[in-house]
Design a protein around this motif. Structure first.
Motif, PDB file in Angstrom:
ATOM      1  N   THR A  99      -8.211   3.177  -3.566  1.00  0.00           N
ATOM      2  CA  THR A  99      -6.826   2.884  -3.924  1.00  0.00           C
ATOM      3  C   THR A  99      -6.385   1.469  -3.573  1.00  0.00           C
ATOM      4  O   THR A  99      -5.458   0.937  -4.186  1.00  0.00           O
ATOM      5  CB  THR A  99      -5.872   3.864  -3.211  1.00  0.00           C
ATOM      6  N   ASP A 100      -7.009   0.832  -2.572  1.00  0.00           N
ATOM      7  CA  ASP A 100      -6.540  -0.463  -2.084  1.00  0.00           C
ATOM      8  C   ASP A 100      -7.633  -1.523  -2.188  1.00  0.00           C
ATOM      9  O   ASP A 100      -8.827  -1.211  -2.144  1.00  0.00           O
ATOM     10  CB  ASP A 100      -6.080  -0.360  -0.629  1.00  0.00           C
ATOM     11  N   VAL A 136      -2.735   6.103   6.655  1.00  0.00           N
ATOM     12  CA  VAL A 136      -4.198   6.071   6.607  1.00  0.00           C
ATOM     13  C   VAL A 136      -4.689   4.748   7.192  1.00  0.00           C
ATOM     14  O   VAL A 136      -5.670   4.708   7.947  1.00  0.00           O
ATOM     15  CB  VAL A 136      -4.713   6.258   5.166  1.00  0.00           C
ATOM     16  N   HIS A 137      -3.993   3.666   6.875  1.00  0.00           N
ATOM     17  CA  HIS A 137      -4.350   2.362   7.439  1.00  0.00           C
ATOM     18  C   HIS A 137      -4.122   2.348   8.954  1.00  0.00           C
ATOM     19  O   HIS A 137      -4.904   1.736   9.700  1.00  0.00           O
ATOM     20  CB  HIS A 137      -3.524   1.259   6.782  1.00  0.00           C
ATOM     21  N   LEU A 155     -10.439   4.348   1.426  1.00  0.00           N
ATOM     22  CA  LEU A 155      -9.366   3.393   1.147  1.00  0.00           C
ATOM     23  C   LEU A 155      -9.691   2.504  -0.046  1.00  0.00           C
ATOM     24  O   LEU A 155      -8.794   2.075  -0.778  1.00  0.00           O
ATOM     25  CB  LEU A 155      -9.103   2.532   2.385  1.00  0.00           C
ATOM     26  N   THR A 172       0.837  -1.197   0.000  1.00  0.00           N
ATOM     27  CA  THR A 172       0.000   0.000   0.000  1.00  0.00           C
ATOM     28  C   THR A 172       0.872   1.246   0.000  1.00  0.00           C
ATOM     29  O   THR A 172       2.001   1.233   0.513  1.00  0.00           O
ATOM     30  CB  THR A 172      -0.925   0.027   1.235  1.00  0.00           C
ATOM     31  N   ASN A 173       0.349   2.294  -0.589  1.00  0.00           N
ATOM     32  CA  ASN A 173       1.029   3.590  -0.557  1.00  0.00           C
ATOM     33  C   ASN A 173       0.454   4.503   0.529  1.00  0.00           C
ATOM     34  O   ASN A 173       0.840   5.668   0.612  1.00  0.00           O
ATOM     35  CB  ASN A 173       0.891   4.287  -1.916  1.00  0.00           C
ATOM     36  N   ARG A 174      -0.452   3.948   1.364  1.00  0.00           N
ATOM     37  CA  ARG A 174      -1.125   4.776   2.363  1.00  0.00           C
ATOM     38  C   ARG A 174      -1.043   4.134   3.755  1.00  0.00           C
ATOM     39  O   ARG A 174      -2.058   3.915   4.406  1.00  0.00           O
ATOM     40  CB  ARG A 174      -2.584   4.976   1.955  1.00  0.00           C
TER      41      ARG A 174
END
Length: 305
Positions: free
Chosen positions: A180-181, A76-77, A177, A71-73
């Motif tokens: 993107t994921d 956020v996670h 989320l 993931t690029n976040r």
């Protein structure tokens, strides 16, 4: 970057229906485990910890590696994991404190909290229909809780309402989320970040267990994982306002499990109050659907230019 998901409303409804059944089963197992003396925080730990190896094994077997969980976040996670841990404390706590049907019915206030959050966080303007639905929902809460009657503890009602508030807040995070994921990634990082948080309490709350208690904890982990995956996937293919109507099927499961496992049926106040809360949620879902259709209709001429 992960491609934006297609909008498939019927599939989203069916997935959400399965998610509700899985999570309702998990709630019944949580209550059984608690009645056998397993602490809330230990239940939370095993619920999340068991998710990690199961998901790693599944991803490795189906993709040949764990690269699909990248993931690029991450932050956020992490924030979703923190909020989700708080939500689990309240959600599991409500199930333990209250009868299953009452705890489930208070969860139906999620759309009401979503409206209030949209005002605060998204600065949306709320019209007469949605304000009326909010008022109707809170009337339903009063009917069920019967303040001052001793029907069930006030703190139990507050915990249940707090759980619904956190679900509404987390639903906004999951919807973001999902842009993107993948669902697997979202659920995996939730477990990865929340399991260590709950593990901090284990030295103070963990006790020895017999085989039945270990089976209950394993069942909580499996049904929770399946329910969470389906819940996340539903938000991937449909809007919150559309799929949330399936959540009302949880009252069927709560009543069934409450009767079969605990010998408890909802009192008359719950049957009078629950339709008010359900109606409020349906009004909100209908208004969200109408609003989305209006936006699409207004955007269509612009797309053709």
């Amino acid at each position: 970057m992960h491609a934006a998901p297609a909008h498939r409303p019927l599939l989203a409804l069916l997935i959400r229906l399965g998610a509700v059944a899985g999570l309702a089963t998990m709630s019944a197992l949580i209550k059984l485990a608690s009645e056998r003396g397993v602490h809330l925080l230990e239940i939370m730990f095993w619920r999340q910890f068991l998710t990690i190896p199961v998901m790693l094994a599944w991803v490795w077997a189906t993709t040949g590696g764990i690269g699909s969980l990248a993931t690029n976040r991450p932050w956020v996670h992490f924030r979703r994991g923190l909020y989700g841990t708080i939500g689990m404390v309240l959600n599991f706590g409500a199930v333990i404190i209250l009868p299953l049907a009452e705890a489930t019915t208070l969860n139906f206030t999620v759309p009401i909290w979503a409206v209030l959050l949209s005002i605060v966080l998204l600065k949306e303007k709320v019209g007469l229909w949605r304000w009326s639905a909010v008022a109707l929902g809170f009337i339903g809460i009063v009917v069920i809780a019967q303040p001052g009657s001793g029907h069930f503890p006030l703190y139990g009602a507050l915990v249940g309402l707090g759980a619904a508030f956190m679900i509404a807040l987390i639903s906004i995070q999951i919807a973001d989320l999902n842009k993107t994921d993948k669902p697997l990634t979202i659920v995996f990082y939730f477990a990865l970040f929340s399991a260590p948080l709950t593990a901090l309490a284990l030295p103070f709350v963990m006790t020895s267990h017999d085989s039945t208690e270990w089976l209950l904890l394993a069942g909580i982990g499996v049904t929770g994982l399946v329910g969470q995956l389906l819940l996340t996937a539903a938000l991937r293919f449909g809007k919150v306002a559309s799929v949330i109507v399936m959540d009302y099927s949880a009252l069927f499961w709560a009543t069934l499990y409450g009767s079969l496992l605990f010998g408890v049926l909802p009192p008359a106040s719950t049957w009078f109050g629950a339709p008010l809360i359900v109606t409020a949620g349906l009004i909100i879902a209908w208004r969200e659907h109408r609003f989305a259709k209006t936006l699409r209709r207004e955007a269509a001429p612009l797309e053709g230019t």
